[in-house]
Design an enzyme around this catalytic site. Structure first.
Site, PDB file in Angstrom:
ATOM      1  N   ARG A 120       0.833  -1.200   0.000  1.00  0.00           N
ATOM      2  CA  ARG A 120       0.000   0.000   0.000  1.00  0.00           C
ATOM      3  C   ARG A 120       0.871   1.256   0.000  1.00  0.00           C
ATOM      4  O   ARG A 120       1.958   1.268   0.608  1.00  0.00           O
ATOM      5  CB  ARG A 120      -0.852  -0.025   1.267  1.00  0.00           C
ATOM      6  CG  ARG A 120      -1.871   1.096   1.412  1.00  0.00           C
ATOM      7  CD  ARG A 120      -2.957   1.007   0.414  1.00  0.00           C
ATOM      8  NE  ARG A 120      -4.151   1.726   0.828  1.00  0.00           N
ATOM      9  CZ  ARG A 120      -5.189   1.931   0.012  1.00  0.00           C
ATOM     10  NH1 ARG A 120      -5.180   1.495  -1.236  1.00  0.00           N
ATOM     11  NH2 ARG A 120      -6.254   2.563   0.445  1.00  0.00           N
ATOM     12  N   THR A 418      -8.898   0.575 -10.219  1.00  0.00           N
ATOM     13  CA  THR A 418      -8.270  -0.608  -9.634  1.00  0.00           C
ATOM     14  C   THR A 418      -8.411  -1.794 -10.575  1.00  0.00           C
ATOM     15  O   THR A 418      -9.219  -1.794 -11.494  1.00  0.00           O
ATOM     16  CB  THR A 418      -8.904  -0.947  -8.263  1.00  0.00           C
ATOM     17  OG1 THR A 418      -8.919   0.214  -7.477  1.00  0.00           O
ATOM     18  CG2 THR A 418      -8.161  -2.036  -7.524  1.00  0.00           C
ATOM     19  N   THR A 436      -3.818  -0.827  -7.738  1.00  0.00           N
ATOM     20  CA  THR A 436      -4.629   0.349  -8.049  1.00  0.00           C
ATOM     21  C   THR A 436      -3.775   1.614  -8.088  1.00  0.00           C
ATOM     22  O   THR A 436      -2.663   1.635  -7.556  1.00  0.00           O
ATOM     23  CB  THR A 436      -5.717   0.509  -6.948  1.00  0.00           C
ATOM     24  OG1 THR A 436      -6.617   1.551  -7.314  1.00  0.00           O
ATOM     25  CG2 THR A 436      -5.118   0.851  -5.596  1.00  0.00           C
ATOM     26  N   ASP A 460      -8.124   7.957   0.185  1.00  0.00           N
ATOM     27  CA  ASP A 460      -8.773   6.879   0.959  1.00  0.00           C
ATOM     28  C   ASP A 460      -8.716   7.149   2.466  1.00  0.00           C
ATOM     29  O   ASP A 460      -9.366   6.450   3.245  1.00  0.00           O
ATOM     30  CB  ASP A 460      -8.129   5.518   0.655  1.00  0.00           C
ATOM     31  CG  ASP A 460      -8.723   4.880  -0.595  1.00  0.00           C
ATOM     32  OD1 ASP A 460      -9.644   5.477  -1.187  1.00  0.00           O
ATOM     33  OD2 ASP A 460      -8.273   3.794  -0.983  1.00  0.00           O
ATOM     34  N   SER A 481      -7.669   0.567   3.058  1.00  0.00           N
ATOM     35  CA  SER A 481      -8.103   0.089   1.748  1.00  0.00           C
ATOM     36  C   SER A 481      -9.278  -0.870   1.891  1.00  0.00           C
ATOM     37  O   SER A 481      -9.549  -1.381   2.981  1.00  0.00           O
ATOM     38  CB  SER A 481      -6.946  -0.631   1.063  1.00  0.00           C
ATOM     39  OG  SER A 481      -7.398  -1.281  -0.104  1.00  0.00           O
ATOM     40  N   SER A 482      -9.934  -1.111   0.761  1.00  0.00           N
ATOM     41  CA  SER A 482     -10.981  -2.134   0.705  1.00  0.00           C
ATOM     42  C   SER A 482     -10.545  -3.318  -0.140  1.00  0.00           C
ATOM     43  O   SER A 482     -11.318  -4.254  -0.350  1.00  0.00           O
ATOM     44  CB  SER A 482     -12.250  -1.556   0.079  1.00  0.00           C
ATOM     45  OG  SER A 482     -12.719  -0.487   0.844  1.00  0.00           O
ATOM     46  N   GLY A 503     -13.280  -1.766  -7.345  1.00  0.00           N
ATOM     47  CA  GLY A 503     -14.589  -1.187  -7.029  1.00  0.00           C
ATOM     48  C   GLY A 503     -14.668  -0.424  -5.722  1.00  0.00           C
ATOM     49  O   GLY A 503     -15.755  -0.340  -5.135  1.00  0.00           O
ATOM     50  N   GLY A 504     -13.546   0.141  -5.240  1.00  0.00           N
ATOM     51  CA  GLY A 504     -13.607   0.898  -3.985  1.00  0.00           C
ATOM     52  C   GLY A 504     -14.166   0.007  -2.884  1.00  0.00           C
ATOM     53  O   GLY A 504     -13.857  -1.185  -2.821  1.00  0.00           O
TER      54      GLY A 504
HETATM   55  N1  GLU Z   1      -8.371   2.900  -3.390  1.00  0.00           N
HETATM   56  C1  GLU Z   1      -9.375   1.891  -3.207  1.00  0.00           C
HETATM   57  C2  GLU Z   1      -9.007   0.957  -2.081  1.00  0.00           C
HETATM   58  O1  GLU Z   1      -7.885   0.747  -1.814  1.00  0.00           O
HETATM   59  C3  GLU Z   1      -9.626   1.116  -4.440  1.00  0.00           C
HETATM   60  C4  GLU Z   1     -10.204   1.993  -5.502  1.00  0.00           C
HETATM   61  C5  GLU Z   1     -11.118   1.337  -6.440  1.00  0.00           C
HETATM   62  O2  GLU Z   1     -11.241   0.123  -6.460  1.00  0.00           O
HETATM   63  O3  GLU Z   1     -11.757   2.055  -7.186  1.00  0.00           O
HETATM   64  O4  GLU Z   1      -9.858   0.427  -1.459  1.00  0.00           O
END
Ligand code: GLU
Length: 607
Positions: A120, A418, A436, A460, A481-482, A503-504
């Site tokens: 990360r 991502t 990502t 984030d 992060s997700s 997908g965030g």
């Molecule tokens: N930055 C996001 C994360 O780490 C991912 C962004 C995305 O998937 O659009 O969770």
């Protein structure tokens, strides 16, 4: 042995092409002989592939072809993952690249162990907690300003991740694994509708940043569909990395250029966006290190589900939701009832994600408690049997006593950027890797003359500074992060599935839903990937794809759910399923993001 495998791969390819089923990848006998033909083969898409000898699934046929080529050349799953990711840096530059970060989960067939790397991005050490706050209004800057700024650029982790993964588990050098991507960047790839659309979506801000406009808006416009897009500057950057290792990103001329770019982004004279400078220094880059992180693991049904521990919230949130769902038998329920449990388990886990998860190097994160069955039991009993859980719901009491909660928060952020890729090899090793640059197009800032975009991962962090928030900005910290790269093993420690998605924060629900679809609801892996999605992240409304609402909306509304129709799609899964005898099924999206690309080394017509 290797030779025989190659010949069989070639024969299989030919057989399948004749049968009208097109496979991603290049025939090993002709690879490299005719670059035009190579490109044509590689740009064919196929969302599913079956066979032996290893597999790759990614969002892009060129990238999948790069991974397969490395597998055929004696590389293992880790080599293929790096080759695929590097190729994605060329063809999917708005989603991932060396200017960003990610999380890699690895299954080692010999030891039957799962290990992970946290690559990360980190915040510059001098970044103040209030960096996103406008000193005049005392409120966070508007999001559209934060996303296109040097302020949101974190120290990239991707080059260091590749190097570390190869050092620990690879068979080939970084230089060898970068070769397919170098060739691809030099020869170019055919622009498809997705690439054009993503460029257009970013056109206004790209046009305001000089090196970005130069690279991605060549004649003041997004490259046309079917034109060939080349990136010789990225090829040169990859060559430097092949020569001198990942360190070129962290020390020396390129590192200095990254620092200069972040601290003084090159704006066009008529730029309307402020494109604020960031805090990055040479010492931040020089000090960067990935973390060899222990995975999260939960027992679900008779499987062990391994995920990414904090700084990602993926492993704890998917894990907690699975633990909650493990208290009921979804397979025996009607689909709407099973979906009710899926949605509420997810909402509860998101309440805990918001309350408890941040970078463990900076805040105490109760990972063990969040993943305990006792805690999940205390959350499961809060799911009403007939009616939807009222959301936003409160975080749980970590002691796991009774059905207690305290304070509420919702998550609505979601991205479409991502990328996720999965690889396996003939030895049985597996990689699940999500990477990502945060939102599509990252910070919008290209490092001049170097061919890649810098991330805006620091968005984030929570934008408003609250001293008790585990995800508040702190210098040196990783934003929460997700990303949820996941590998599932059976009780003997053999891999069964590998899965992940972009997908965030919908990444978490997408991985969860795909697992539930496959494990509990009787869908095949391709069906589980293709099925319409809904994402409950503890907001008042469930975000859902139109097809999901069409199919289940009525039944779920009668249980009290409200839907926020998502005009676009949710996620873009790639996944693998392993069967006895080294047989593997690779699956990518049939339509989302224009369709993904799956391939195997030795194809089979057996399903
Ligand atoms: N930055 C996001 C994360 O780490 C991912 C962004 C995305 O998937 O659009 O969770």
């Amino acid at each position: 042995m290797a030779r025989r495998t190659l010949q069989r791969a070639g024969a299989g390819l030919l057989g399948l092409c004749l049968a009208g089923t097109l496979l991603v990848g290049t025939s090993p006998t002709t690879a490299g002989a005719d670059p035009g033909a190579e490109q044509q083969r590689a740009t064919r898409k196929n969302p599913t592939a079956y066979g032996w000898g290893g597999a790759v699934a990614s969002v892009d046929p060129e990238a999948t072809a790069a991974g397969l080529r490395v597998l055929r050349d004696g590389g293992n799953a880790v080599d293929a993952a790096v080759a695929t990711a590097a190729a994605l840096g060329v063809t999917e530059p708005y989603s991932a690249g060396i200017g960003g970060g990610g999380y890699l989960v690895y299954y080692d067939a010999k030891t039957r162990r799962v290990q992970t790397i946290d690559g990360r991005e980190t915040a510059p050490t001098t970044m103040p907690g209030t960096a996103f706050t406008d000193p005049v209004s005392g409120k966070p800057y508007p999001m559209e300003q934060l996303v296109t700024s040097g302020t949101s650029v974190g120290v990239p982790g991707t080059p260091a991740t590749w190097e570390r993964a190869l050092q620990r588990w690879g068979r080939k050098s970084l230089a060898a694994n970068l070769q397919p991507a170098i060739r691809l960047a030099d020869r170019g790839f055919e622009v498809d509708q997705t690439f054009r659309d993503q460029t257009l979506q970013n056109k206004e801000r790209f046009a305001q940043i000089t090196p970005t406009a130069k690279l991605y808006l060549p004649d003041g416009d997004a490259p046309a569909v079917r034109s060939i897009f080349r990136n010789p500057e990225l090829a040169e950057t990859y060559r430097a990395m092949a020569r001198d290792g990942a360190r070129v990103m962290y020390r020396g001329p390129l590192a200095d250029e990254i620092v200069r770019t972040v601290r003084r982004p090159a704006k066009e004279p008529d730029a309307t966006l402020p494109v604020r400078p960031g805090y990055l220094t040479s010492s931040d880059l020089a000090a960067y290190g990935v973390v060899d992180q222990a995975p999260t693991v939960v027992r679900y049904r008779d499987l062990d589900v391994y995920g990414m521990a904090p700084s990602s919230s993926g492993g704890t949130t998917v894990g907690e939701a699975l633990n909650i769902l493990d208290t009921v038998n979804l397979g025996r329920m009607s689909t709407p009832r099973a979906l009710h449990y899926y949605l509420d388990a997810s909402a509860l886990a998101f309440a805990d994600r918001a309350a408890y998860v941040g970078d463990p190097a900076f805040v105490p994160v109760p990972t063990e408690a969040l993943l305990s069955q006792r805690f999940a039991d205390s959350r499961a009993c809060q799911i009403p049997r007939q009616q939807a859980l009222v959301t936003p719901t409160a975080k749980g009491d970590l002691s796991g006593r009774g059905c207690r909660t305290a304070g509420a928060s919702a998550t609505t952020d979601q991205g479409r950027s991502t990328t996720h890729l999965v690889t396996s090899d003939r030895w049985g090793n597996v990689v699940s890797y999500t990477l990502t640059i945060e939102q599509t197009g990252g910070s919008g800032i290209v490092v001049p003359g170097r061919g890649f975009l810098l991330n805006n991962e620091l968005t984030d962090f929570s934008a408003a500074y609250v001293a008790t928030d585990p995800n508040r900005i702190q210098g040196g910290k990783r934003p929460r992060s997700s990303m949820s790269p996941t590998i599932v093993l059976d009780r003997q420690g053999r891999p069964v599935y590998a899965v992940g998605s972009p997908g965030g924060s919908t990444i978490i629900t997408t991985v969860l839903q795909t697992l539930v679809n496959r494990i509990d609801l009787g869908l095949t892996l391709p069906e589980a990937v293709a099925a319409p999605r809904a994402s409950h992240r503890n907001a008042a409304e469930v975000t859902a794809e139109p097809a999901f609402i069409e199919r289940y909306g009525e039944a779920l509304r009668s249980r009290g759910y409200a839907f926020a129709p998502n005009p676009a799609e949710i996620g873009a899964v790639t996944a693998l399923e392993f069967r006895p005898g080294g047989y593997v099924l690779a699956a990518a999206e049939p339509t989302r993001r224009g369709g993904g690309s799956a391939g195997v080394v030795v194809p089979s017509t057996r399903r």
